[in-house]
Design an enzyme around this catalytic site. Sequence first.
Site, PDB file in Angstrom:
ATOM      1  N   ASN A 297     -35.567  18.259   0.409  1.00  0.00           N
ATOM      2  CA  ASN A 297     -36.004  17.155   1.272  1.00  0.00           C
ATOM      3  C   ASN A 297     -36.715  17.782   2.474  1.00  0.00           C
ATOM      4  O   ASN A 297     -36.067  18.347   3.344  1.00  0.00           O
ATOM      5  CB  ASN A 297     -34.783  16.341   1.710  1.00  0.00           C
ATOM      6  CG  ASN A 297     -35.142  15.293   2.753  1.00  0.00           C
ATOM      7  OD1 ASN A 297     -36.324  15.025   2.994  1.00  0.00           O
ATOM      8  ND2 ASN A 297     -34.127  14.698   3.363  1.00  0.00           N
TER       9      ASN A 297
ATOM     10  N   LYS B   6     -38.202  16.374   4.835  1.00  0.00           N
ATOM     11  CA  LYS B   6     -38.155  15.539   6.051  1.00  0.00           C
ATOM     12  C   LYS B   6     -39.555  15.468   6.675  1.00  0.00           C
ATOM     13  O   LYS B   6     -40.533  15.533   5.948  1.00  0.00           O
ATOM     14  CB  LYS B   6     -37.083  16.060   7.019  1.00  0.00           C
ATOM     15  CG  LYS B   6     -35.726  16.239   6.305  1.00  0.00           C
ATOM     16  CD  LYS B   6     -34.585  16.461   7.230  1.00  0.00           C
ATOM     17  CE  LYS B   6     -33.304  16.622   6.402  1.00  0.00           C
ATOM     18  NZ  LYS B   6     -32.112  16.736   7.215  1.00  0.00           N
TER      19      LYS B   6
ATOM     20  N   HIS C 111     -30.735   7.906   3.279  1.00  0.00           N
ATOM     21  CA  HIS C 111     -30.470   9.158   3.989  1.00  0.00           C
ATOM     22  C   HIS C 111     -29.866   8.817   5.349  1.00  0.00           C
ATOM     23  O   HIS C 111     -30.251   7.832   5.980  1.00  0.00           O
ATOM     24  CB  HIS C 111     -31.757   9.967   4.150  1.00  0.00           C
ATOM     25  CG  HIS C 111     -31.471  11.359   4.616  1.00  0.00           C
ATOM     26  ND1 HIS C 111     -31.191  11.658   5.928  1.00  0.00           N
ATOM     27  CD2 HIS C 111     -31.378  12.530   3.934  1.00  0.00           C
ATOM     28  CE1 HIS C 111     -30.942  12.962   6.031  1.00  0.00           C
ATOM     29  NE2 HIS C 111     -31.052  13.517   4.833  1.00  0.00           N
TER      30      HIS C 111
ATOM     31  N   GLU D 287     -30.371   9.938   8.159  1.00  0.00           N
ATOM     32  CA  GLU D 287     -31.368   9.822   9.239  1.00  0.00           C
ATOM     33  C   GLU D 287     -32.065   8.457   9.206  1.00  0.00           C
ATOM     34  O   GLU D 287     -32.510   7.959  10.236  1.00  0.00           O
ATOM     35  CB  GLU D 287     -32.376  10.988   9.138  1.00  0.00           C
ATOM     36  CG  GLU D 287     -31.721  12.288   9.588  1.00  0.00           C
ATOM     37  CD  GLU D 287     -32.245  13.557   8.931  1.00  0.00           C
ATOM     38  OE1 GLU D 287     -33.336  13.520   8.321  1.00  0.00           O
ATOM     39  OE2 GLU D 287     -31.555  14.593   9.023  1.00  0.00           O
TER      40      GLU D 287
ATOM     41  N   GLU E  91     -23.726  13.811   1.651  1.00  0.00           N
ATOM     42  CA  GLU E  91     -24.223  14.582   2.785  1.00  0.00           C
ATOM     43  C   GLU E  91     -23.410  14.228   4.031  1.00  0.00           C
ATOM     44  O   GLU E  91     -23.718  13.240   4.716  1.00  0.00           O
ATOM     45  CB  GLU E  91     -25.694  14.262   3.049  1.00  0.00           C
ATOM     46  CG  GLU E  91     -26.622  14.608   1.906  1.00  0.00           C
ATOM     47  CD  GLU E  91     -28.039  14.878   2.400  1.00  0.00           C
ATOM     48  OE1 GLU E  91     -28.524  15.990   2.187  1.00  0.00           O
ATOM     49  OE2 GLU E  91     -28.643  13.988   3.016  1.00  0.00           O
TER      50      GLU E  91
ATOM     51  N   GLY F 126     -28.255  19.888   9.185  1.00  0.00           N
ATOM     52  CA  GLY F 126     -29.047  20.585  10.194  1.00  0.00           C
ATOM     53  C   GLY F 126     -28.235  21.276  11.265  1.00  0.00           C
ATOM     54  O   GLY F 126     -28.771  21.686  12.293  1.00  0.00           O
TER      55      GLY F 126
ATOM     56  N   SER G 240     -26.775  21.681   5.324  1.00  0.00           N
ATOM     57  CA  SER G 240     -26.834  23.120   5.634  1.00  0.00           C
ATOM     58  C   SER G 240     -26.607  24.020   4.422  1.00  0.00           C
ATOM     59  O   SER G 240     -25.994  25.080   4.557  1.00  0.00           O
ATOM     60  CB  SER G 240     -25.850  23.470   6.750  1.00  0.00           C
ATOM     61  OG  SER G 240     -26.218  22.801   7.950  1.00  0.00           O
TER      62      SER G 240
HETATM   63  P1  13P Z   1     -30.121  20.558   6.054  1.00  0.00           P
HETATM   64  O1  13P Z   1     -30.074  21.327   4.748  1.00  0.00           O
HETATM   65  O2  13P Z   1     -31.239  20.993   6.933  1.00  0.00           O
HETATM   66  O3  13P Z   1     -28.793  20.543   6.728  1.00  0.00           O
HETATM   67  O4  13P Z   1     -30.452  19.037   5.667  1.00  0.00           O
HETATM   68  C1  13P Z   1     -29.690  18.403   4.697  1.00  0.00           C
HETATM   69  C2  13P Z   1     -30.311  17.094   4.393  1.00  0.00           C
HETATM   70  O5  13P Z   1     -30.248  16.176   5.195  1.00  0.00           O
HETATM   71  C3  13P Z   1     -31.013  16.949   3.117  1.00  0.00           C
HETATM   72  O6  13P Z   1     -31.330  15.629   2.863  1.00  0.00           O
END
Ligand code: 13P
Length: 246
Positions: free
Chosen positions: A9, A11, A95, A97, A167, A173, A208
């Site tokens: 992903n 982002k 997601h 976010e 997640e 992150g 992560s």
């Molecule tokens: P990270 O791997 O940067 O923690 O992000 C995970 C994520 O949100 C994947 O959708």
Amino acid sequence: MRRQIVIGNWKMNGNTTANQKLLAGLVDAWTGVHQAEVAVCPPYPYLAAAAAQLENSNIGLGAQDLSKNGNGAYTGEISGEMLVDSGCRYVLVGHSERREYHGESSQLVAEKFQVALDHGLIPVLCVGETLEEREDDKTFDVIGKQLLAVVDHCGLPGVAKGIIAYEPVWAIGTGKTATPEMAQDVHSYIREVLGPEGDSMRILYGGSVKPDSAEGLFAKKDIDGALVGGAALNAEDFVAICRAAE
Ligand code: 13P
């Protein structure tokens, strides 16, 4: 047997030059026959270019979100039809976010999941608890509710056509990965909620994931791959995670 899958992903990252380089690195490294499936989800403006670059490769393409509406007067939205037209096979829905920064409710996420199915896309439903919810012992409760909203709207056979990504919000992150045991506990709970229909479903871990944490996670029986953020922006790291899934 569930085929492992690793999805990157991206982002809101990348640009034409960086994407070309990243995809070229992935295509080079991921030739031939592989046990694990691999896909990437670039931002919308780069989907068509990515589709062209991934043509004849064995790396799939996905989007990071879609509209619950069909084509029409919805300024700024992207429809399922457009994603299919741009070469997508997968689409992330719910997601954290999106839930957090765009106020997406579980009901809206469920509607998007169904729209993805209606277009023949494979929805990847993201679920996960915040740190506060975990500390209050509400992890299973929160995840159960996020899942059941989609089960109620799409039915279990519908849900089973998708993929689930667990997640934990506190691991996204932050560099804090859930331990393989913590993740396995939640994955096994998700499978329990889905019942026999869930046996064939792939449940990914995200938060992560790095080359050095991937193997331990993938060794757990209910972890069928990963949804990778930061490490998916580096070809070497992402490929190392994909290899760990084989
Ligand atoms: P990270 O791997 O940067 O923690 O992000 C995970 C994520 O949100 C994947 O959708």
